[in-house]
Design a protein around this motif. Structure first.
Motif, PDB file in Angstrom:
ATOM      1  N   CYS A  43     -14.008   7.516 -47.023  1.00 15.08           N
ATOM      2  CA  CYS A  43     -12.555   7.377 -47.117  1.00 15.08           C
ATOM      3  C   CYS A  43     -12.229   5.949 -47.548  1.00 15.08           C
ATOM      4  CB  CYS A  43     -11.906   7.667 -45.764  1.00 15.08           C
ATOM      5  SG  CYS A  43     -12.119   9.369 -45.247  1.00 15.08           S
ATOM      6  N   ASP A  44     -11.179   5.797 -48.342  1.00 18.03           N
ATOM      7  CA  ASP A  44     -10.790   4.480 -48.823  1.00 18.03           C
ATOM      8  C   ASP A  44      -9.283   4.428 -49.003  1.00 18.03           C
ATOM      9  OD1 ASP A  44     -11.025   1.850 -49.857  1.00 18.03           O
ATOM     10  OD2 ASP A  44     -11.078   2.630 -51.904  1.00 18.03           O
ATOM     11  N   LYS A  45      -8.637   3.659 -48.165  1.00 21.06           N
ATOM     12  CA  LYS A  45      -7.190   3.435 -48.226  1.00 21.06           C
ATOM     13  C   LYS A  45      -6.383   4.725 -48.151  1.00 21.06           C
ATOM     14  CE  LYS A  45      -7.876  -0.749 -50.922  1.00 21.06           C
ATOM     15  NZ  LYS A  45      -7.828  -1.315 -52.252  1.00 21.06           N
ATOM     16  N   GLU A  46      -6.819   5.640 -47.317  1.00 18.20           N
ATOM     17  CA  GLU A  46      -6.095   6.888 -47.113  1.00 18.20           C
ATOM     18  C   GLU A  46      -4.910   6.602 -46.195  1.00 18.20           C
ATOM     19  OE1 GLU A  46      -7.316   9.342 -48.873  1.00 18.20           O
ATOM     20  OE2 GLU A  46      -9.349   8.609 -49.169  1.00 18.20           O
ATOM     21  N   ARG A  47      -3.758   7.175 -46.483  1.00 18.70           N
ATOM     22  CA  ARG A  47      -2.610   7.023 -45.587  1.00 18.70           C
ATOM     23  C   ARG A  47      -2.849   7.828 -44.323  1.00 18.70           C
ATOM     24  NH1 ARG A  47       2.960   5.809 -46.040  1.00 18.70           N
ATOM     25  NH2 ARG A  47       2.220   4.358 -47.582  1.00 18.70           N
ATOM     26  N   VAL A  48      -3.366   9.063 -44.508  1.00 19.21           N
ATOM     27  CA  VAL A  48      -3.688   9.917 -43.368  1.00 19.21           C
ATOM     28  C   VAL A  48      -5.011  10.625 -43.628  1.00 19.21           C
ATOM     29  CG1 VAL A  48      -2.972  11.844 -41.901  1.00 19.21           C
ATOM     30  CG2 VAL A  48      -1.242  10.416 -42.979  1.00 19.21           C
ATOM     31  N   VAL A  49      -5.882  10.597 -42.636  1.00 23.34           N
ATOM     32  CA  VAL A  49      -7.085  11.424 -42.659  1.00 23.34           C
ATOM     33  C   VAL A  49      -6.911  12.449 -41.548  1.00 23.34           C
ATOM     34  CG1 VAL A  49      -9.583  11.520 -42.314  1.00 23.34           C
ATOM     35  CG2 VAL A  49      -8.579   9.612 -43.588  1.00 23.34           C
ATOM     36  N   PHE A  50      -6.936  13.717 -41.940  1.00 23.45           N
ATOM     37  CA  PHE A  50      -6.901  14.806 -40.971  1.00 23.45           C
ATOM     38  C   PHE A  50      -8.343  15.157 -40.642  1.00 23.45           C
ATOM     39  CE2 PHE A  50      -2.866  15.313 -43.196  1.00 23.45           C
ATOM     40  CZ  PHE A  50      -1.989  15.500 -42.137  1.00 23.45           C
ATOM     41  N   LEU A  70     -14.137   4.607 -39.825  1.00 21.78           N
ATOM     42  CA  LEU A  70     -12.719   4.730 -40.173  1.00 21.78           C
ATOM     43  C   LEU A  70     -11.930   3.506 -39.693  1.00 21.78           C
ATOM     44  CD1 LEU A  70     -11.833   8.495 -39.760  1.00 21.78           C
ATOM     45  CD2 LEU A  70     -12.168   7.178 -41.837  1.00 21.78           C
ATOM     46  N   THR A  71     -12.154   2.427 -40.387  1.00 21.60           N
ATOM     47  CA  THR A  71     -11.413   1.202 -40.122  1.00 21.60           C
ATOM     48  C   THR A  71     -10.016   1.340 -40.700  1.00 21.60           C
ATOM     49  OG1 THR A  71     -12.099   0.234 -42.215  1.00 21.60           O
ATOM     50  CG2 THR A  71     -13.549  -0.151 -40.299  1.00 21.60           C
ATOM     51  N   LYS A  72      -9.180   0.362 -40.456  1.00 27.41           N
ATOM     52  CA  LYS A  72      -7.825   0.355 -41.011  1.00 27.41           C
ATOM     53  C   LYS A  72      -7.877   0.372 -42.546  1.00 27.41           C
ATOM     54  CE  LYS A  72      -3.505  -0.044 -39.603  1.00 27.41           C
ATOM     55  NZ  LYS A  72      -2.881   1.060 -38.916  1.00 27.41           N
ATOM     56  N   GLN A  73      -8.896  -0.225 -43.121  1.00 34.96           N
ATOM     57  CA  GLN A  73      -9.070  -0.242 -44.584  1.00 34.96           C
ATOM     58  C   GLN A  73      -9.380   1.161 -45.111  1.00 34.96           C
ATOM     59  OE1 GLN A  73      -8.558  -2.521 -46.806  1.00 34.96           O
ATOM     60  NE2 GLN A  73      -9.514  -1.618 -48.582  1.00 34.96           N
ATOM     61  N   ALA A  74     -10.131   1.935 -44.359  1.00 37.18           N
ATOM     62  CA  ALA A  74     -10.518   3.284 -44.794  1.00 37.18           C
ATOM     63  C   ALA A  74      -9.392   4.291 -44.572  1.00 37.18           C
ATOM     64  CB  ALA A  74     -11.777   3.732 -44.064  1.00 37.18           C
ATOM     65  N   ALA A  75      -8.731   4.165 -43.415  1.00 37.82           N
ATOM     66  CA  ALA A  75      -7.686   5.142 -43.066  1.00 37.82           C
ATOM     67  C   ALA A  75      -6.631   4.473 -42.209  1.00 37.82           C
ATOM     68  CB  ALA A  75      -8.299   6.306 -42.293  1.00 37.82           C
ATOM     69  N   ASN A  76      -5.394   4.491 -42.676  1.00 34.58           N
ATOM     70  CA  ASN A  76      -4.307   3.910 -41.883  1.00 34.58           C
ATOM     71  C   ASN A  76      -4.067   4.720 -40.616  1.00 34.58           C
ATOM     72  OD1 ASN A  76      -4.096   2.483 -44.275  1.00 34.58           O
ATOM     73  ND2 ASN A  76      -1.888   2.530 -44.308  1.00 34.58           N
ATOM     74  N   ASN A  77      -4.121   6.048 -40.749  1.00 35.79           N
ATOM     75  CA  ASN A  77      -3.812   6.940 -39.633  1.00 35.79           C
ATOM     76  C   ASN A  77      -4.791   8.104 -39.615  1.00 35.79           C
ATOM     77  OD1 ASN A  77      -0.957   5.876 -38.856  1.00 35.79           O
ATOM     78  ND2 ASN A  77      -0.887   6.153 -41.070  1.00 35.79           N
ATOM     79  N   VAL A  78      -5.091   8.573 -38.406  1.00 27.98           N
ATOM     80  CA  VAL A  78      -5.933   9.753 -38.247  1.00 27.98           C
ATOM     81  C   VAL A  78      -5.180  10.758 -37.390  1.00 27.98           C
ATOM     82  CG1 VAL A  78      -8.062  10.686 -37.275  1.00 27.98           C
ATOM     83  CG2 VAL A  78      -8.110   8.493 -38.481  1.00 27.98           C
TER      84      VAL A  78
END
Length: 147
Positions: A43-50, A70-78
């Motif tokens: 994942c890279d700079k995803e706004r949301v990862v479900f 899943l750092t903040k860089q990879a995913a803003n929200n999970v």
């Protein structure tokens, strides 16, 4: 209703075909990637990862390692949808939430969605129109909340 244009990704960790179908329903609604964990591409700079999962006691090693990345860089929200007991009775789910928070992403713990993944053996993959509509509405509400 057309889904908002935000960078979304759907991941799943399950052997149950029905849970994979829930993941596909979300991906179709947002016209985004849906992958098994571990993904071929991170994942890279995803706004949301479900993340969809079947879990009760402990997450498997692949899920654990994925969540650590899943750092903040990879995913803003999970946002999590889970096949298993509710959060109060689900030690494995709480472990996943703790790992995600430790990695630095925002985990939407107030919005966990519970699905019925059906039986582990010989379970069908079909979901009803009502189930599909409900999970897509849930996903749309998540995206609206973080947009």
């Amino acid at each position: 209703m057309a889904a908002p244009k935000v960078k979304v990704r759907v991941m799943y960790s399950t052997k149950k075909a029905k849970v994979k179908t829930f993941a596909s329903a979300i991906a179709e609604a947002f016209k985004c990637l849906v992958n098994d964990i571990p993904p071929a591409f991170p994942c890279d700079k995803e706004r949301v990862v479900f993340i969809g999962m079947t879990i009760k006691d402990e997450p498997n090693d692949q899920l654990r390692l994925f969540c650590r990345q899943l750092t903040k860089q990879a995913a803003n929200n999970v946002a999590i949808f889970v096949d298993g007991p509710d959060k109060a009775d689900n030690k494995g789910l709480q472990t996943v939430i703790d790992i995600l928070k430790e990695a630095g992403t925002n985990v939407l713990t107030d919005d966990i969605y519970y699905v019925n993944g059906g039986p582990a053996l010989f379970g069908g993959k079909k979901i009803s129109l009502e189930e599909r509509t409900e999970i897509v509405r849930w996903a749309e509400s998540i995206v609206a909340k973080v947009s």
